[in-house]
Write an enzyme that holds these catalytic residues in place. Structure first.
Site, short mmCIF file in Angstrom:
data_model
loop_
_atom_site.label_atom_id
_atom_site.label_comp_id
_atom_site.label_asym_id
_atom_site.label_seq_id
_atom_site.Cartn_x
_atom_site.Cartn_y
_atom_site.Cartn_z
N ARG A 92 0.86 -1.18 0.00
CA ARG A 92 0.00 0.00 0.00
C ARG A 92 0.90 1.23 0.00
O ARG A 92 1.87 1.29 0.75
CB ARG A 92 -0.92 0.03 1.22
N SER A 105 -8.24 0.77 0.52
CA SER A 105 -9.24 0.85 1.58
C SER A 105 -9.63 2.30 1.85
O SER A 105 -10.19 2.97 1.00
CB SER A 105 -8.72 0.15 2.84
N ASP A 139 -16.60 2.06 4.56
CA ASP A 139 -15.44 2.75 4.00
C ASP A 139 -15.40 2.46 2.49
O ASP A 139 -16.23 1.71 1.98
CB ASP A 139 -14.15 2.33 4.72
N ASP A 191 -13.85 0.63 0.34
CA ASP A 191 -13.83 -0.72 -0.23
C ASP A 191 -14.78 -1.66 0.50
O ASP A 191 -14.78 -2.87 0.26
CB ASP A 191 -12.41 -1.30 -0.26
N ASP A 246 -15.07 -2.95 3.45
CA ASP A 246 -14.72 -4.02 4.38
C ASP A 246 -14.89 -3.57 5.84
O ASP A 246 -14.75 -4.39 6.75
CB ASP A 246 -13.31 -4.56 4.13
N ARG A 247 -15.20 -2.31 6.05
CA ARG A 247 -15.37 -1.82 7.42
C ARG A 247 -16.72 -1.11 7.55
O ARG A 247 -17.34 -0.72 6.55
CB ARG A 247 -14.23 -0.88 7.81
N GLU A 267 -11.71 -6.06 15.30
CA GLU A 267 -10.66 -5.18 15.81
C GLU A 267 -11.22 -3.77 15.93
O GLU A 267 -12.19 -3.41 15.25
CB GLU A 267 -9.41 -5.21 14.93
N LYS A 281 -12.52 -8.97 7.46
CA LYS A 281 -13.58 -8.03 7.83
C LYS A 281 -14.49 -7.79 6.63
O LYS A 281 -14.05 -7.77 5.49
CB LYS A 281 -12.99 -6.73 8.37
#
Length: 605
Positions: free
Chosen positions: A61, A157, A314, A316, A318-319, A415, A429
């Site tokens: 990243r 992300s 978010d 992408d 995943d959160r 998390e 996630k």
């Protein structure tokens, strides 16, 4: 491009410049490098060409731009060539099993995904290439569903708009960990020169070894999500109206489908953030974890629609961030730890409704070491198992996989950075599934005239109040960061750590250093959790029960701190606990991080 004279005064750098000019076929990054050479920007050239992005949190990243130290076409090609070679060398079945490749809506993500596909095709690996943007959890889900050898998701992300990333999953559906990360990195360094056909994207579009799994996978994913709902009829009759934002990312159309398949009424979209936009024009940081600063438009949309619960993905997907309107009219944005508490309770509750319910002794929940210990408290009272891992879903996903292989039931993992694994079909996630869990729970509670906030308080009353105080500072200078942590390791002489803060008011009982492997609480003084020398991480346990961790981020220039104090269920004075923790954190920050002396930038408000 005309002939460019290369003479920087550094023979090693000259070779790297010539190498880049020979290998790169992207006009934009070629032009950027040419400009740096012509302007004699030697320091910048050294930074960009004599360093390479290394595998961090299960991949790469970084900022997009020219050079080996940034994200660009050539780095993607080299990375994919290295991964492809490594994959076929360790897995003889990889060519038939194939690789799953997805991408988000950031600048260059579509192109990067297809350059990655070209590398796998070059070594004979079939490719499942998503034809359009997908949520990150679709990649690990597809790896498991199709029994693929690996997966790649092109995403950064929630990072700023100038960044992109390359996330790698193994055949078990979890993010890669050692030894694969080291093996892939070594293989990349052995496959730097682009192969024949590396830049041929037309070939990717026509190759019979490439297929688009989106329709099949969407049908499977949403069918399983619908089947996991506790009471679809109750969802249809929900008294709540939900407001949903995609934060300019991939999730809007997928959330529409999720609401439909789970039998909820349509949600209120935040229209300004509904469509994918890689420039993220309405938010300074495309990160719902930043709370109110990222959710202003969500509050406005919800207020206008008389909606009381906000679900924010978010970019992408995943959160998941969650906010709830309070009786005062103000909005409460739940922290990741608070979401973890209510989701953990809910998934335990749902597991008890199964016929027959799985035995508690066979059930597991997982959290990272910097997250709240609320799941441990619930587990101790209810009889299921709790496991703590290193920070990151690459650790939790692999632990979950191992438990599932043993026939155990994994109910939940989380998390504190608003990441939640609430289905064992995705070993990472998943913000879409988590949103549906929250929506169903909020509906269930609303029918009992109870809010999410009230349920959180009930959980604390039952299992003990857990107060957290987490934040971060920004620091772009690695030398400063290293100096800070080495000072903590040699505080009053070689290999000594602070014994207290605030002139002895808060005494340190134990120290665990997962950078060096030291743990004073263990008989042999060796840490139980895995050690990683690539990042800084020290945990202090104080005699008053506070656990406080200082660590660097693997994906951002941040020094993060996490702290928590836990009360027993019969302890009523929560305010005193909060005040004590606040004072302790202030002392640790002032005495150990020394923000002013080290030029640290506070977290933006």
């Amino acid at each position: 491009m005309g002939e460019l004279t290369v003479n920087t005064g550094n023979p090693e750098l000259d070779e790297k410049v010539k190498e880049w000019l020979k290998w790169d076929k992207n006009e934009k990054t070629l032009s950027e490098l040419q400009h740096l050479v012509e302007a004699s920007q030697i320091t910048s050239l050294e930074k960009l060409l004599l360093n390479r992005l290394l595998f961090g949190t299960a991949g790469l990243r970084g900022r997009m731009g020219t050079g080996y130290a940034q994200m660009n076409d050539l780095v993607i090609i080299q990375t994919s060539q290295g991964l492809a070679k490594y994959l076929v060398s360790v897995n003889p079945e990889a060519k038939q099993q194939g690789v799953v490749i997805g991408h988000d809506s950031r600048h260059n993500s579509h192109r990067f995904a297809r350059l990655a596909a070209a590398a796998f095709l070059s070594v004979g690996v079939r490719v499942y290439l998503f034809g359009r943007i997908v949520p990150t959890p679709f990649v690990p889900y597809t790896v498991l569903q199709l029994r693929a050898a690996a997966g790649v998701m092109v995403t950064a992300s929630h990072n700023p708009k100038d960044d992109n990333g390359y996330k790698v999953y193994w055949g078990n559906g979890a993010q890669i960990i050692s030894p694969h990360d080291k093996g892939i990195q070594k293989s990349i360094e052995e496959q730097l020169e682009p192969w024949n056909g590396a830049w041929d994207l037309e070939h990717v579009a026509s190759d019979i070894q490439v297929s688009d799994p989106l329709e099949d996978i969407s049908q499977r994913y949403f069918s399983q999500l619908a089947a996991s709902m506790l009471d679809p009829a109750a969802n249809q009759a929900s008294p709540l109206t939900f407001t949903v934002t995609a934060m300019h990312g991939v999730s809007h159309s997928y959330m529409v489908q999720a609401f439909q398949c789970c039998n909820f009424k349509p949600f209120v979209p935040v229209k300004e953030q509904m469509d994918p936009d890689p420039d993220f024009p309405t938010v300074k940081f495309p990160n719902p974890e930043e709370g109110k600063s990222a959710l202003d438009l969500s509050f406005k949309a919800a207020d206008a629609a008389n909606s009381t619960v906000i679900l924010a993905n978010d970019p992408d997907a995943d959160r998941l961030a969650v906010a709830e309107k309070q009786p005062s009219g103000q909005w409460k944005v739940f922290t990741g730890n608070e979401e973890g508490a209510i989701l953990g309770w809910w998934l335990w509750h749902c597991s008890r409704q199964r016929t027959p319910p799985p035995p508690p002794s066979q059930c597991y929940m997982i959290a990272s070491t910097v997250s709240s210990k609320i799941l441990r408290a619930i587990a101790q009272k209810e009889g299921f198992n709790f496991i703590e891992t290193l920070t990151g879903f690459k650790w939790m996903g692999n632990v979950a996989h191992n438990l599932l292989q043993e026939g155990k039931t994994v109910l939940f993992a989380f998390e504190e950075a608003i990441g939640f694994m609430s289905s064992s079909e995705v070993l990472d996630k998943d913000g879409v599934t988590a949103a549906m869990r929250l929506a169903e729970m909020a509906t269930y509670l609303a029918k009992q005239n109870k809010t999410l906030t009230e349920k959180l308080h009930d959980i604390y009353k039952t299992y003990g109040y857990h107060v957290c105080n987490n934040s971060y500072y920004i620091c772009h200078d690695q030398a400063v960061i290293s100096s800070m942590f080495e000072r903590m390791r040699n505080f009053s002489g070689p290999n000594t750590y602070p014994k207290s803060v605030s002139d002895g008011k808060f005494e340190v009982a134990n120290v665990r250093d997962l950078t060096t492997g030291y743990d004073s609480s263990q008989p042999d003084q060796c840490a139980v959790l895995p050690v990683s020398r690539s990042c800084q991480m020290i945990t202090f346990t104080f005699t008053n029960g506070c656990v406080l961790t200082l660590r660097t981020s693997g994906t951002e220039p941040k020094i993060k701190y996490y702290s928590e104090m836990c009360a027993s269920p019969d302890q009523k004075d929560w305010g005193a606990l909060e005040a004590e923790l606040g004072q302790l954190v202030e002392c640790v920050v002032h005495e150990l991080l020394q923000p002013q002396k080290n030029g640290l930038i506070p977290r933006p408000l």
